[in-house]
Design a protein around this motif. Structure first.
Motif, PDB file in Angstrom:
ATOM      1  N   GLU A  36       0.801  -1.214   0.000  1.00 19.95           N
ATOM      2  CA  GLU A  36       0.000   0.000   0.000  1.00 19.95           C
ATOM      3  C   GLU A  36       0.841   1.276   0.000  1.00 19.95           C
ATOM      4  O   GLU A  36       0.307   2.369  -0.061  1.00 19.95           O
ATOM      5  N   LYS A  37       2.156   1.129   0.022  1.00 21.74           N
ATOM      6  CA  LYS A  37       3.046   2.270  -0.196  1.00 21.74           C
ATOM      7  C   LYS A  37       3.276   2.503  -1.694  1.00 21.74           C
ATOM      8  O   LYS A  37       3.687   3.579  -2.108  1.00 21.74           O
ATOM      9  N   ASP A  38       3.008   1.486  -2.500  1.00 21.43           N
ATOM     10  CA  ASP A  38       3.185   1.555  -3.947  1.00 21.43           C
ATOM     11  C   ASP A  38       2.167   2.537  -4.525  1.00 21.43           C
ATOM     12  O   ASP A  38       0.957   2.390  -4.312  1.00 21.43           O
ATOM     13  N   ILE A  39       2.627   3.507  -5.259  1.00 26.40           N
ATOM     14  CA  ILE A  39       1.761   4.531  -5.844  1.00 26.40           C
ATOM     15  C   ILE A  39       0.693   3.912  -6.738  1.00 26.40           C
ATOM     16  O   ILE A  39      -0.439   4.378  -6.786  1.00 26.40           O
ATOM     17  N   ILE A  55      -6.360   5.758   0.603  1.00 29.13           N
ATOM     18  CA  ILE A  55      -5.237   5.413   1.472  1.00 29.13           C
ATOM     19  C   ILE A  55      -4.333   6.643   1.516  1.00 29.13           C
ATOM     20  O   ILE A  55      -3.794   7.054   0.484  1.00 29.13           O
ATOM     21  N   ASN A  56      -4.182   7.236   2.682  1.00 31.21           N
ATOM     22  CA  ASN A  56      -3.351   8.430   2.817  1.00 31.21           C
ATOM     23  C   ASN A  56      -1.874   8.088   2.688  1.00 31.21           C
ATOM     24  O   ASN A  56      -1.444   6.977   3.019  1.00 31.21           O
ATOM     25  N   LYS A  57      -1.079   9.059   2.232  1.00 30.83           N
ATOM     26  CA  LYS A  57       0.358   8.851   2.037  1.00 30.83           C
ATOM     27  C   LYS A  57       1.089   8.494   3.326  1.00 30.83           C
ATOM     28  O   LYS A  57       2.085   7.775   3.298  1.00 30.83           O
ATOM     29  N   ASP A  58       0.598   8.990   4.449  1.00 27.08           N
ATOM     30  CA  ASP A  58       1.285   8.745   5.720  1.00 27.08           C
ATOM     31  C   ASP A  58       0.847   7.449   6.409  1.00 27.08           C
ATOM     32  O   ASP A  58       1.265   7.155   7.517  1.00 27.08           O
TER      33      ASP A  58
END
Length: 174
Positions: free
Chosen positions: A23-26, A34-37
């Motif tokens: 879920e960190k994958d753009i 899903i928020n960036k942080d």
């Protein structure tokens, strides 16, 4: 739940590490709220909370041939009175498996579970209005557009319009 190339299994606590990585994958998080942080601790808190809630289910998408985990499905709003549920999140995370039909196969497996096992009358999902890939897939599988939910989602402090879709039992069995 199994198909030709995939099986869906209940997600486990150990899957949270993969979910956090994926879920960190753009590409994965671009069209989800899903928020960036978002971090591992948040994923663990959500996972544990959802596991206690009977109106939610979490599945991990795996390859039959190798048992490798390649994606995730999150079901919410399971309502036994109205015989409905929502596919809140579904994705193929591993880049090498994207564009090969695994998302469609996983979605069809989920619908089979919803209509055959859960005896659901109605399945809903929504997507960002500019997600043309998801839109084409949902059209292909038989979801009907119900309308636009203005500011129906929120990502990184910004409201997002969402397209609401559904498929009914009779439409699924056509």
């Amino acid at each position: 739940m199994t198909s030709e190339r995939l099986f869906l299994r209940n997600s486990t606590f150990e899957d949270c590490c993969k979910f956090a990585e994926w879920e960190k994958d753009i590409y994965v998080n671009r069209f989800f709220t899903i928020n960036k942080d978002r971090d591992y601790q948040e994923i663990v808190r959500e996972f544990l909370s959802r596991e206690k809630d009977e109106s939610k289910r979490q599945f991990t998408i795996c390859l039959k041939e190798t048992d490798e985990s390649i994606g995730r499905i999150y079901i919410s709003n399971i309502d036994h009175h109205y015989d409905s549920l929502d596919i809140t999140r579904i994705y193929i995370a591993e880049k090498k498996y994207r564009g090969k039909g695994y998302g469609e196969e996983a979605l069809r497996l989920t619908l089979r579970w919803a209509f055959d096992e859960m005896k659901t009358e109605r399945v809903t999902l929504d997507h960002f209005t500019d997600n043309t890939v998801a839109s084409a897939l949902y059209d292909k599988v038989g979801f009907i557009k119900e309308g636009i939910m203005r500011h129906g989602g929120k990502k990184d402090g910004r409201y997002i319009d969402m397209c609401l879709r559904s498929i009914l039992r009779s439409e699924y069995y056509k």
